[in-house]
Design a protein around this motif. Structure first.
Motif, PDB file in Angstrom:
ATOM      1  N   ASP A 102      46.172  26.011  60.173  1.00 35.41           N
ATOM      2  CA  ASP A 102      45.359  25.358  59.157  1.00 35.41           C
ATOM      3  C   ASP A 102      44.671  26.450  58.344  1.00 35.41           C
ATOM      4  OD1 ASP A 102      43.905  23.580  57.659  1.00 35.41           O
ATOM      5  OD2 ASP A 102      42.436  23.144  59.219  1.00 35.41           O
ATOM      6  N   MET A 103      45.228  26.748  57.171  1.00 39.13           N
ATOM      7  CA  MET A 103      44.667  27.790  56.311  1.00 39.13           C
ATOM      8  C   MET A 103      43.668  27.144  55.353  1.00 39.13           C
ATOM      9  SD  MET A 103      47.911  30.341  55.577  1.00 39.13           S
ATOM     10  CE  MET A 103      46.851  31.791  55.402  1.00 39.13           C
ATOM     11  N   VAL A 104      42.400  27.531  55.484  1.00 33.35           N
ATOM     12  CA  VAL A 104      41.310  26.949  54.698  1.00 33.35           C
ATOM     13  C   VAL A 104      40.818  28.008  53.706  1.00 33.35           C
ATOM     14  CG1 VAL A 104      39.005  25.931  54.782  1.00 33.35           C
ATOM     15  CG2 VAL A 104      40.645  25.485  56.634  1.00 33.35           C
ATOM     16  N   VAL A 105      41.019  27.754  52.417  1.00 34.54           N
ATOM     17  CA  VAL A 105      40.601  28.713  51.390  1.00 34.54           C
ATOM     18  C   VAL A 105      39.165  28.405  50.975  1.00 34.54           C
ATOM     19  CG1 VAL A 105      41.119  29.717  49.146  1.00 34.54           C
ATOM     20  CG2 VAL A 105      42.983  28.863  50.583  1.00 34.54           C
ATOM     21  N   LEU A 106      38.303  29.404  51.073  1.00 35.72           N
ATOM     22  CA  LEU A 106      36.895  29.255  50.725  1.00 35.72           C
ATOM     23  C   LEU A 106      36.689  29.759  49.297  1.00 35.72           C
ATOM     24  CD1 LEU A 106      35.387  30.484  54.108  1.00 35.72           C
ATOM     25  CD2 LEU A 106      35.862  28.138  53.382  1.00 35.72           C
ATOM     26  N   GLU A 107      36.388  28.834  48.412  1.00 34.34           N
ATOM     27  CA  GLU A 107      36.368  29.114  46.974  1.00 34.34           C
ATOM     28  C   GLU A 107      34.989  29.584  46.502  1.00 34.34           C
ATOM     29  OE1 GLU A 107      38.528  26.833  43.513  1.00 34.34           O
ATOM     30  OE2 GLU A 107      36.807  25.678  44.201  1.00 34.34           O
ATOM     31  N   PRO A 108      34.916  30.744  45.839  1.00 34.18           N
ATOM     32  CA  PRO A 108      33.622  31.185  45.288  1.00 34.18           C
ATOM     33  C   PRO A 108      33.196  30.283  44.131  1.00 34.18           C
ATOM     34  CG  PRO A 108      35.214  32.997  45.441  1.00 34.18           C
ATOM     35  CD  PRO A 108      35.976  31.728  45.629  1.00 34.18           C
ATOM     36  N   PRO A 109      31.925  30.294  43.772  1.00 29.64           N
ATOM     37  CA  PRO A 109      31.457  29.467  42.648  1.00 29.64           C
ATOM     38  C   PRO A 109      31.953  29.987  41.304  1.00 29.64           C
ATOM     39  CG  PRO A 109      29.668  30.831  43.498  1.00 29.64           C
ATOM     40  CD  PRO A 109      30.820  31.005  44.434  1.00 29.64           C
ATOM     41  N   GLY A 110      31.910  29.084  40.308  1.00 28.70           N
ATOM     42  CA  GLY A 110      32.263  29.454  38.940  1.00 28.70           C
ATOM     43  C   GLY A 110      33.721  29.298  38.606  1.00 28.70           C
ATOM     44  N   ARG A 111      34.477  28.626  39.452  1.00 24.17           N
ATOM     45  CA  ARG A 111      35.924  28.447  39.247  1.00 24.17           C
ATOM     46  C   ARG A 111      36.381  27.212  40.019  1.00 24.17           C
ATOM     47  NH1 ARG A 111      36.575  34.110  41.520  1.00 24.17           N
ATOM     48  NH2 ARG A 111      34.351  34.007  41.077  1.00 24.17           N
ATOM     49  N   GLY A 112      37.579  26.725  39.653  1.00 25.79           N
ATOM     50  CA  GLY A 112      38.171  25.606  40.382  1.00 25.79           C
ATOM     51  C   GLY A 112      37.238  24.429  40.508  1.00 25.79           C
ATOM     52  N   ALA A 113      37.117  23.894  41.724  1.00 25.76           N
ATOM     53  CA  ALA A 113      36.263  22.737  41.969  1.00 25.76           C
ATOM     54  C   ALA A 113      34.783  23.062  41.808  1.00 25.76           C
ATOM     55  CB  ALA A 113      36.519  22.190  43.370  1.00 25.76           C
ATOM     56  N   ARG A 114      34.460  24.369  41.729  1.00 25.46           N
ATOM     57  CA  ARG A 114      33.059  24.788  41.600  1.00 25.46           C
ATOM     58  C   ARG A 114      32.792  25.381  40.206  1.00 25.46           C
ATOM     59  NH1 ARG A 114      31.308  28.229  46.731  1.00 25.46           N
ATOM     60  NH2 ARG A 114      29.254  27.566  45.959  1.00 25.46           N
ATOM     61  N   MET A 115      33.560  24.923  39.231  1.00 22.21           N
ATOM     62  CA  MET A 115      33.492  25.463  37.876  1.00 22.21           C
ATOM     63  C   MET A 115      32.098  25.349  37.266  1.00 22.21           C
ATOM     64  SD  MET A 115      34.966  26.922  35.393  1.00 22.21           S
ATOM     65  CE  MET A 115      36.626  26.889  36.068  1.00 22.21           C
ATOM     66  N   ASN A 116      31.357  24.316  37.620  1.00 20.45           N
ATOM     67  CA  ASN A 116      30.048  24.096  36.997  1.00 20.45           C
ATOM     68  C   ASN A 116      28.941  24.938  37.636  1.00 20.45           C
ATOM     69  OD1 ASN A 116      31.059  22.203  35.159  1.00 20.45           O
ATOM     70  ND2 ASN A 116      30.855  20.535  36.638  1.00 20.45           N
ATOM     71  N   GLU A 117      29.269  25.685  38.667  1.00 19.04           N
ATOM     72  CA  GLU A 117      28.270  26.558  39.292  1.00 19.04           C
ATOM     73  C   GLU A 117      28.326  27.940  38.640  1.00 19.04           C
ATOM     74  OE1 GLU A 117      28.227  26.440  43.631  1.00 19.04           O
ATOM     75  OE2 GLU A 117      29.578  24.717  43.547  1.00 19.04           O
ATOM     76  N   PRO A 118      27.203  28.638  38.597  1.00 19.92           N
ATOM     77  CA  PRO A 118      27.198  29.957  37.951  1.00 19.92           C
ATOM     78  C   PRO A 118      28.021  30.980  38.721  1.00 19.92           C
ATOM     79  CG  PRO A 118      25.090  29.531  39.013  1.00 19.92           C
ATOM     80  CD  PRO A 118      25.866  28.245  39.057  1.00 19.92           C
ATOM     81  N   LEU A 119      28.680  31.873  37.986  1.00 18.68           N
ATOM     82  CA  LEU A 119      29.399  32.976  38.603  1.00 18.68           C
ATOM     83  C   LEU A 119      28.419  33.926  39.280  1.00 18.68           C
ATOM     84  CD1 LEU A 119      31.821  33.704  35.641  1.00 18.68           C
ATOM     85  CD2 LEU A 119      32.550  32.991  37.928  1.00 18.68           C
ATOM     86  N   LEU A 120      28.884  34.574  40.339  1.00 22.33           N
ATOM     87  CA  LEU A 120      28.066  35.538  41.065  1.00 22.33           C
ATOM     88  C   LEU A 120      28.557  36.945  40.761  1.00 22.33           C
ATOM     89  CD1 LEU A 120      27.877  33.753  44.549  1.00 22.33           C
ATOM     90  CD2 LEU A 120      26.250  33.607  42.654  1.00 22.33           C
ATOM     91  N   THR A 121      27.634  37.849  40.504  1.00 24.44           N
ATOM     92  CA  THR A 121      28.007  39.236  40.210  1.00 24.44           C
ATOM     93  C   THR A 121      27.494  40.195  41.278  1.00 24.44           C
ATOM     94  OG1 THR A 121      26.046  39.500  38.805  1.00 24.44           O
ATOM     95  CG2 THR A 121      28.107  38.834  37.718  1.00 24.44           C
ATOM     96  N   SER A 122      27.041  39.652  42.384  1.00 25.07           N
ATOM     97  CA  SER A 122      26.584  40.455  43.511  1.00 25.07           C
ATOM     98  C   SER A 122      27.465  40.151  44.718  1.00 25.07           C
ATOM     99  CB  SER A 122      25.123  40.133  43.840  1.00 25.07           C
ATOM    100  OG  SER A 122      24.796  40.552  45.159  1.00 25.07           O
TER     101      SER A 122
END
Length: 236
Positions: free
Chosen positions: A31-51
């Motif tokens: 079971d490969m579970v991809v953990l998506e960072p914010p600011g893209r895909g299903a989390r497009m409305n969240e701010p991008l992280l630069t840290s």
């Protein structure tokens, strides 16, 4: 029997679909579970992280919410995802939580290897795209489409910003987790840079090269899945 869970961290610019072919091919094995960072895909409305610290904390929080602590698990990351996966592992250990049984990292030098050249996020767009092309940092189908590049540019720059500011913490106690590291023979990573992963764990660290450029993983899915399952079978 419950399938082994492998938590996956995307490469720079990536999202939860970055490993789609690998995830689909592995469905009967793990079971490969991809953990998506914010600011893209299903989390497009969240701010991008630069840290990178924030990206790691976000990945850590996602993993803790998704995991079944009654079963062993592994971590996989390609390129930026390898660095994030490594740091999330250290974050889990710091929190006193059960550590992954195995780490699988591809397309990334050891974290102790310093970057060279000017920070990528300070380059103008043309120079930035040239560097990304040289590093093999994006598939050609994205690089050659202006609309896609306009969409991905802020995401890529945010991720490169985070990576370029990463400071390796020397003198840390090595992990005690076996690790498999694979790089492409035609990518811009030297073997000795990949071998630097060996200093990160007191357990066995295997370092190999496979044919292909930075995105060799897409052509090597059968090999990668066979290797992963062979290493994880003992814990199933």
């Amino acid at each position: 029997m419950k399938k082994m869970t492998v938590f996956c961290f995307p490469f720079a610019g990536g999202n939860k679909y970055s490993y789609r072919d690998m995830v689909n091919a592995s469905a009967q094995l793990m079971d490969m579970v991809v953990l998506e960072p914010p600011g893209r895909g299903a989390r497009m409305n969240e701010p991008l992280l630069t840290s990178l610290d924030e990206i790691v904390e976000d990945g850590y929080n996602q993993l803790v919410k998704a995991i079944d602590w009654n079963h062993p698990y592994a971590i996989y990351g390609h390129s930026m995802g390898a660095t994030v996966g490594y740091l999330v592992t250290r974050r889990l250990i710091k929190a006193g939580l059960p550590q992954p049984i195995h780490l699988f990292f591809t397309g990334r030098p050891g974290p102790s290897v310093g970057r060279s050249g000017a920070p990528s996020y300070l380059l103008d767009d043309a120079e930035f795209i040239e560097r990304v092309q040289r590093l093999g940092g994006l598939p050609d189908e994205i690089l050659n489409e202006k609309d896609l590049m306009d969409f991905y540019m802020p995401i890529l720059k945010a991720d490169f910003h985070a990576l370029d500011r990463f400071v390796y913490a020397a003198h840390q106690t090595p992990l005690d987790i076996p690790m498999d590291v694979i790089i492409g023979m035609q990518e811009d990573i030297m073997l000795e840079q990949a071998l630097a992963w060996k200093k990160e764990s007191s357990a066995a660290v295997s370092v190999k090269q496979l044919p292909g450029n930075h995105f060799f993983i897409h052509q090597q899915i059968p090999y990668l899945l066979k290797m992963m399952t062979s290493k994880l079978m003992a814990f199933a």
